[in-house]
Write an enzyme that holds these catalytic residues in place. Structure first.
Site, mmCIF file in Angstrom:
data_model
loop_
_atom_site.group_PDB
_atom_site.id
_atom_site.type_symbol
_atom_site.label_atom_id
_atom_site.label_comp_id
_atom_site.label_asym_id
_atom_site.label_seq_id
_atom_site.Cartn_x
_atom_site.Cartn_y
_atom_site.Cartn_z
ATOM 1 C CD GLU A 82 24.336 44.851 38.336
ATOM 2 O OE1 GLU A 82 25.045 45.645 37.712
ATOM 3 O OE2 GLU A 82 24.737 43.733 38.713
ATOM 4 C CB CYS A 116 26.293 48.567 34.800
ATOM 5 S SG CYS A 116 27.207 47.816 36.153
ATOM 6 C CG HIS A 246 29.493 51.602 33.663
ATOM 7 N ND1 HIS A 246 28.693 51.815 34.756
ATOM 8 C CD2 HIS A 246 30.124 50.428 33.879
ATOM 9 C CE1 HIS A 246 28.826 50.787 35.582
ATOM 10 N NE2 HIS A 246 29.693 49.926 35.088
HETATM 11 N N1 ACO Z 1 49.119 53.216 45.448
HETATM 12 C C1 ACO Z 1 48.697 53.572 44.215
HETATM 13 N N2 ACO Z 1 48.205 52.678 43.307
HETATM 14 C C2 ACO Z 1 48.129 51.384 43.681
HETATM 15 C C3 ACO Z 1 48.567 50.946 44.948
HETATM 16 C C4 ACO Z 1 49.075 51.928 45.840
HETATM 17 N N3 ACO Z 1 49.482 51.605 47.061
HETATM 18 N N4 ACO Z 1 48.355 49.615 45.015
HETATM 19 C C5 ACO Z 1 47.817 49.232 43.848
HETATM 20 N N5 ACO Z 1 47.685 50.299 43.018
HETATM 21 C C6 ACO Z 1 47.086 50.346 41.700
HETATM 22 C C7 ACO Z 1 47.447 49.211 40.777
HETATM 23 O O1 ACO Z 1 48.651 49.454 40.105
HETATM 24 C C8 ACO Z 1 46.238 49.228 39.844
HETATM 25 O O2 ACO Z 1 46.320 50.298 38.928
HETATM 26 P P1 ACO Z 1 46.584 50.022 37.381
HETATM 27 O O3 ACO Z 1 45.416 49.217 36.886
HETATM 28 O O4 ACO Z 1 46.658 51.368 36.773
HETATM 29 O O5 ACO Z 1 47.856 49.254 37.353
HETATM 30 C C9 ACO Z 1 45.092 49.591 40.758
HETATM 31 O O6 ACO Z 1 45.691 50.192 41.892
HETATM 32 C C10 ACO Z 1 44.267 48.410 41.223
HETATM 33 O O7 ACO Z 1 45.151 47.459 41.750
HETATM 34 P P2 ACO Z 1 45.004 45.931 41.350
HETATM 35 O O8 ACO Z 1 46.052 45.141 42.014
HETATM 36 O O9 ACO Z 1 44.838 45.818 39.872
HETATM 37 O O10 ACO Z 1 43.614 45.667 42.091
HETATM 38 P P3 ACO Z 1 42.860 44.336 42.322
HETATM 39 O O11 ACO Z 1 43.128 43.364 41.250
HETATM 40 O O12 ACO Z 1 43.137 43.926 43.720
HETATM 41 O O13 ACO Z 1 41.325 44.827 42.214
HETATM 42 C C11 ACO Z 1 39.614 45.281 40.549
HETATM 43 C C12 ACO Z 1 40.886 45.759 41.239
HETATM 44 C C13 ACO Z 1 39.931 44.090 39.653
HETATM 45 C C14 ACO Z 1 39.062 46.408 39.715
HETATM 46 C C15 ACO Z 1 38.574 44.878 41.628
HETATM 47 O O14 ACO Z 1 38.303 45.980 42.433
HETATM 48 C C16 ACO Z 1 37.298 44.348 41.047
HETATM 49 O O15 ACO Z 1 37.199 43.177 40.692
HETATM 50 N N6 ACO Z 1 36.221 45.207 40.953
HETATM 51 C C17 ACO Z 1 34.917 44.803 40.433
HETATM 52 C C18 ACO Z 1 34.913 44.599 38.936
HETATM 53 C C19 ACO Z 1 34.750 45.855 38.142
HETATM 54 O O16 ACO Z 1 34.353 46.873 38.653
HETATM 55 N N7 ACO Z 1 35.009 45.788 36.811
HETATM 56 C C20 ACO Z 1 34.813 46.905 35.927
HETATM 57 C C21 ACO Z 1 33.873 46.684 34.786
HETATM 58 S S1 ACO Z 1 32.504 45.663 35.174
HETATM 59 C C22 ACO Z 1 31.440 46.490 36.305
HETATM 60 O O17 ACO Z 1 31.096 47.598 36.136
HETATM 61 C C23 ACO Z 1 31.049 45.772 37.514
#
Ligand code: ACO
Length: 448
Positions: A82, A116, A246
């Site tokens: 991709e 992906c 994945h």
């Molecule tokens: N210590 C431990 N855990 C923590 C801490 C900390 N200090 N701070 C946050 N966390 C945890 C949160 O509780 C959360 O865990 P949970 O989901 O079990 O509650 C996790 O860390 C992530 O924190 P969020 O606030 O949810 O993170 P954010 O929204 O800032 O970003 C996300 C996460 C959405 C995955 C981002 O990285 C993203 O958009 N990634 C790309 C999209 C993606 O990969 N999607 C997956 C499928 S599609 C694909 O493959 C591309």
């Protein structure tokens, strides 16, 4: 054709990486967010001398050499990616350089793209070809190659980069149970790349997580249904030895395995014991939408699934945790981790595979493993991939340097008329690297 499947594999990821702990501190994220929260250890990335084409040239050349495959023996070459470098010319045509040299231009196949999922589409194309009446007896070759980079912000730590090449043929140690595939495809705007001037995706992180889990549920249900129709008995998680997902980041993999457990609970499958049933009972009346939103359910299922996760998933997580999201290569890098960790005990095992590509396309399918005959044996595949050594010999970059490289790559994306530093000092011998993009956007590579 008998035992059609994967005969050989090779993996390549850049020798350049950044520790998640270091990135976390640099980004001002709370301590543990990337390492515990996302479950990631380290992230690989391409510097200005590497891209999806150079990585593919490196990986395909290495696979052919290490398994002593004559390039004339390849009859189909399919690429999943991709990472758009050209809107018309396929990555596959760049790889033809390897085969033309040997006088082989009789090779079907081009690129497949849907986030992906493209690697899985490419793999199915090759497997279907070998099983079809148009098969001419030669090997298929699948290449999954991506560089995953995100704009600054919460998604940036979920980047990664790698290429996987897989040789497809008969009498394979890794065979497909093609009758049991379950797919789910629909229209969603969870992650997409509408801005053709940028390498970065537009991503709705929360929506992408829900889309992923909904697709997982749907594929699992369909897989079970097909299994049950053909085998005349219920399928449960007990019927599979390993689950490979994945892996955009490890936390989602943990949630996915737990979600399958919840599915088995709702289906009243034999894999869920009495104490787990008791813990999950309060959630049995949730609607689908409620169940994706419930934090309590997430916690309860992860707790119930923990011991099984350690056995059936943990051995598949090494490379995705160390390299990051490799997009099309991610699922197959997770599978490569399993071969690396367990190659001597995998014969006879069933491995479940879940492929997800945003937008969206998803399939669950399963593999049956056999030891196989040298050089196409599980132990030789582990030996060739040499994962431990490749991980160990990487160079960790400080965050300032990483950010600087990301900025440079933003300028280079879609650009013409430049030469790279040609600095290949960090690359191991045999690695291809980008030297120049000329005034006609033509790309030139050299081999170290
Ligand atoms: N210590 C431990 N855990 C923590 C801490 C900390 N200090 N701070 C946050 N966390 C945890 C949160 O509780 C959360 O865990 P949970 O989901 O079990 O509650 C996790 O860390 C992530 O924190 P969020 O606030 O949810 O993170 P954010 O929204 O800032 O970003 C996300 C996460 C959405 C995955 C981002 O990285 C993203 O958009 N990634 C790309 C999209 C993606 O990969 N999607 C997956 C499928 S599609 C694909 O493959 C591309």
């Amino acid at each position: 054709q008998k035992n059609v499947g994967i005969l050989a594999m090779e993996i390549y990821f850049p020798p350049t990486c950044i520790q998640q702990e270091v990135l976390e501190a640099h980004d001002g994220a709370s301590k543990g967010k990337y390492t515990i929260g996302l479950g990631q250890d380290c992230m690989g990335f391409c510097t200005e001398v590497e891209d999806v084409i150079s990585m593919s040239l490196t990986t395909v050349t290495s696979l052919l050499e290490k398994y002593k495959i004559d390039p004339k023996q390849i009859g189909r070459l399919e690429v999943g990616s991709e990472t758009v470098i050209d809107k018309s010319k396929s990555i596959k045509t760049f790889l033809m350089q390897i085969f033309e040299k040997c006088g082989n231009t009789d090779i079907e196949g081009v690129d497949s793209t849907n986030a992906c999922y493209g690697g899985t589409a490419a793999l199915f194309n090759c497997v279907n070809w070998v099983e079809s009446s148009s098969w001419d007896g030669r090997y298929g070759l699948v290449v999954c190659t991506d560089s995953a980079v995100y704009a600054e912000g919460p998604a940036r730590p979920t980047g990664g980069a790698a290429t996987i090449a897989m040789l497809i043929g008969t009498d394979a140690p890794i065979t497909f149970e093609s009758k049991f595939r379950g797919s789910h495809m629909s229209h969603a705007y969870d992650f997409y790349k509408p801005n053709l001037a940028s390498e970065y995706p537009v991503v709705d992180g929360k929506l992408s997580q829900t889309c992923y889990l909904m697709a997982l549920d749907s594929c699992y249900k369909r897989y079970c249904k097909k299994y049950e129709k053909l085998e005349g008995k219920q399928f449960s998680m007990d019927d599979a030895d390993y689950f490979v997902f994945h892996s955009p980041y490890n936390k989602l993999v943990q949630k996915s395995f737990a979600r399958l457990m919840f599915n088995d609970f709702l289906r009243n499958a034999s894999s869920v014991d009495e104490s787990a049933k008791e813990k999950l009972a309060p959630f049995s009346t949730l609607t689908g939408d409620e169940s994706y939103a419930s934090r309590d359910l997430e916690k309860a299922t992860q707790q119930v699934a923990k011991s099984q996760y350690d056995v059936k998933v943990q051995p598949t997580t090494l490379i995705p945790k160390q390299v990051g999201n490799m997009y099309t290569a991610s699922l197959y890098a997770a599978f490569a981790s399993l071969i690396h960790n367990k190659h001597s005990t995998l014969a006879g095992k069933r491995v479940m595979m879940f492929s997800y590509g945003s937008g969206l396309s998803a399939t669950m399918f399963s593999l049956r493993l056999r030891e196989g005959q040298h050089p196409f044996s599980l132990s030789n595949i582990a030996n060739v991939m040499n994962v431990a050594e490749k991980l160990k010999s990487r160079n960790e970059f400080p965050p300032e340097k990483f950010v600087e490289i990301m900025k440079l790559m933003e300028h280079r994306y879609g650009a013409k008329d430049f030469v790279t530093s040609k600095d290949c000092s960090l690359l191991s011998p045999g690695t291809y690297y980008l030297t120049e993009v000329d005034s006609m956007y033509r790309r030139f590579y050299a081999k170290k």
